[in-house]
Design a protein around this motif. Structure first.
Motif, PDB file in Angstrom:
ATOM      1  N   LYS A  68       0.856  -1.173   0.000  1.00  0.00           N
ATOM      2  CA  LYS A  68       0.000   0.000   0.000  1.00  0.00           C
ATOM      3  C   LYS A  68       0.897   1.229   0.000  1.00  0.00           C
ATOM      4  O   LYS A  68       1.610   1.484   0.980  1.00  0.00           O
ATOM      5  CB  LYS A  68      -0.880  -0.036   1.249  1.00  0.00           C
ATOM      6  N   ASP A  69       0.882   1.977  -1.103  1.00  0.00           N
ATOM      7  CA  ASP A  69       1.585   3.249  -1.167  1.00  0.00           C
ATOM      8  C   ASP A  69       0.972   4.142  -0.091  1.00  0.00           C
ATOM      9  O   ASP A  69      -0.249   4.259  -0.008  1.00  0.00           O
ATOM     10  CB  ASP A  69       1.403   3.860  -2.566  1.00  0.00           C
ATOM     11  N   THR A  70       1.816   4.725   0.733  1.00  0.00           N
ATOM     12  CA  THR A  70       1.320   5.439   1.907  1.00  0.00           C
ATOM     13  C   THR A  70       2.061   6.750   2.085  1.00  0.00           C
ATOM     14  O   THR A  70       3.278   6.758   2.288  1.00  0.00           O
ATOM     15  CB  THR A  70       1.493   4.552   3.168  1.00  0.00           C
ATOM     16  N   HIS A  71       1.310   7.840   1.985  1.00  0.00           N
ATOM     17  CA  HIS A  71       1.889   9.174   2.149  1.00  0.00           C
ATOM     18  C   HIS A  71       1.120   9.949   3.202  1.00  0.00           C
ATOM     19  O   HIS A  71      -0.036   9.655   3.485  1.00  0.00           O
ATOM     20  CB  HIS A  71       1.858   9.943   0.823  1.00  0.00           C
ATOM     21  N   GLY A  72       1.789  10.987   3.728  1.00  0.00           N
ATOM     22  CA  GLY A  72       1.165  11.869   4.712  1.00  0.00           C
ATOM     23  C   GLY A  72       0.711  13.167   4.063  1.00  0.00           C
ATOM     24  O   GLY A  72       0.903  13.396   2.863  1.00  0.00           O
ATOM     25  N   GLU A  73       0.133  14.011   4.887  1.00  0.00           N
ATOM     26  CA  GLU A  73      -0.341  15.317   4.416  1.00  0.00           C
ATOM     27  C   GLU A  73       0.803  16.168   3.867  1.00  0.00           C
ATOM     28  O   GLU A  73       0.573  17.088   3.095  1.00  0.00           O
ATOM     29  CB  GLU A  73      -1.061  16.057   5.537  1.00  0.00           C
ATOM     30  N   ASP A  74       2.040  15.858   4.259  1.00  0.00           N
ATOM     31  CA  ASP A  74       3.207  16.627   3.808  1.00  0.00           C
ATOM     32  C   ASP A  74       3.771  16.126   2.477  1.00  0.00           C
ATOM     33  O   ASP A  74       4.869  16.501   2.082  1.00  0.00           O
ATOM     34  CB  ASP A  74       4.310  16.580   4.869  1.00  0.00           C
ATOM     35  N   TYR A  75       3.022  15.299   1.771  1.00  0.00           N
ATOM     36  CA  TYR A  75       3.516  14.676   0.542  1.00  0.00           C
ATOM     37  C   TYR A  75       4.163  15.669  -0.415  1.00  0.00           C
ATOM     38  O   TYR A  75       5.239  15.407  -0.954  1.00  0.00           O
ATOM     39  CB  TYR A  75       2.375  13.925  -0.176  1.00  0.00           C
ATOM     40  N   LEU A  76       3.550  16.811  -0.633  1.00  0.00           N
ATOM     41  CA  LEU A  76       4.088  17.768  -1.613  1.00  0.00           C
ATOM     42  C   LEU A  76       5.429  18.361  -1.184  1.00  0.00           C
ATOM     43  O   LEU A  76       6.153  18.903  -2.017  1.00  0.00           O
ATOM     44  CB  LEU A  76       3.072  18.878  -1.897  1.00  0.00           C
ATOM     45  N   GLN A  77       5.787  18.227   0.087  1.00  0.00           N
ATOM     46  CA  GLN A  77       7.090  18.709   0.558  1.00  0.00           C
ATOM     47  C   GLN A  77       8.186  17.643   0.456  1.00  0.00           C
ATOM     48  O   GLN A  77       9.346  17.922   0.710  1.00  0.00           O
ATOM     49  CB  GLN A  77       6.988  19.201   2.015  1.00  0.00           C
ATOM     50  N   THR A  78       7.818  16.423   0.083  1.00  0.00           N
ATOM     51  CA  THR A  78       8.816  15.359  -0.059  1.00  0.00           C
ATOM     52  C   THR A  78       9.450  15.429  -1.449  1.00  0.00           C
ATOM     53  O   THR A  78       8.923  16.088  -2.350  1.00  0.00           O
ATOM     54  CB  THR A  78       8.162  13.972   0.118  1.00  0.00           C
TER      55      THR A  78
END
Length: 174
Positions: free
Chosen positions: A45-55
């Motif tokens: 499961k690809d899993t990102h947080g709310e900060d995805y655009l900062q990664t």
């Protein structure tokens, strides 16, 4: 033991923000394959947080997707039902490949408890190829398959290119 590994077949990659017609058309074949598979099933499961655009990934692919807790992060309903029925183990991963998955498969192979793995899922040219190569690195003598008919890439051309890379690395493409 044999395992079917289903990579990142989540709503955002099927019908959501990064969905493709190829992913939609592949899903029924994958569901049938998983239903009929004689062996264990593992899912990622690809899993990102709310900060995805900062990664780094978010800066290079500025399309929020698979944000924890959203409907896009979930599996399609039919696949979720199958996951529960087959008691599939799920690996959450924050990047293209899963170290934990590769290490667990390598360990099972080293213990003589694993005959082969077969990979399916999304996207062929990103996460499927990454996990296939990590698994080959963790267990070089393990037979690793990929079912091309149960994968879809970002584009059909990238799907084919990824299959060719995997063939070069001794992954057997079905």
């Amino acid at each position: 033991m044999k395992y079917l590994v289903i990579i990142d077949v989540q709503n955002d990659f099927v019908s959501g923000s990064l969905g493709t017609a190829e992913a939609v058309s592949m899903l029924p074949r994958l569901l049938q394959k998983a239903e009929d598979f004689e062996g264990g099933i593992i899912m990622t499961k690809d899993t990102h947080g709310e900060d995805y655009l900062q990664t780094q990934e978010g800066r290079n692919l500025p399309v929020p997707h698979c944000i924890t807790g959203t409907s896009g992060w979930e599996f399609p309903d039919e696949l979720e039902k199958l996951r529960k029925k087959k008691q599939a183990k799920v690996y959450e991963k924050s990047c293209f490949g899963s170290w934990e998955l590769a290490e667990d498969i390598g360990r099972l192979y080293a213990e003589g408890r694993l005959e082969s793995v077969e990979l399916t899922g999304l996207c062929t040219d990103i996460c499927v190829v990454s996990n296939a190569l990590m698994i080959k690195a963790a267990a070089p003598e393990l037979t690793v398959y990929v079912d091309a008919s149960c994968c879809a890439g970002v584009t059909p051309e990238k799907h084919e290119a990824a299959l060719e890379v995997m063939r070069s690395c001794q992954v057997i493409v079905k």
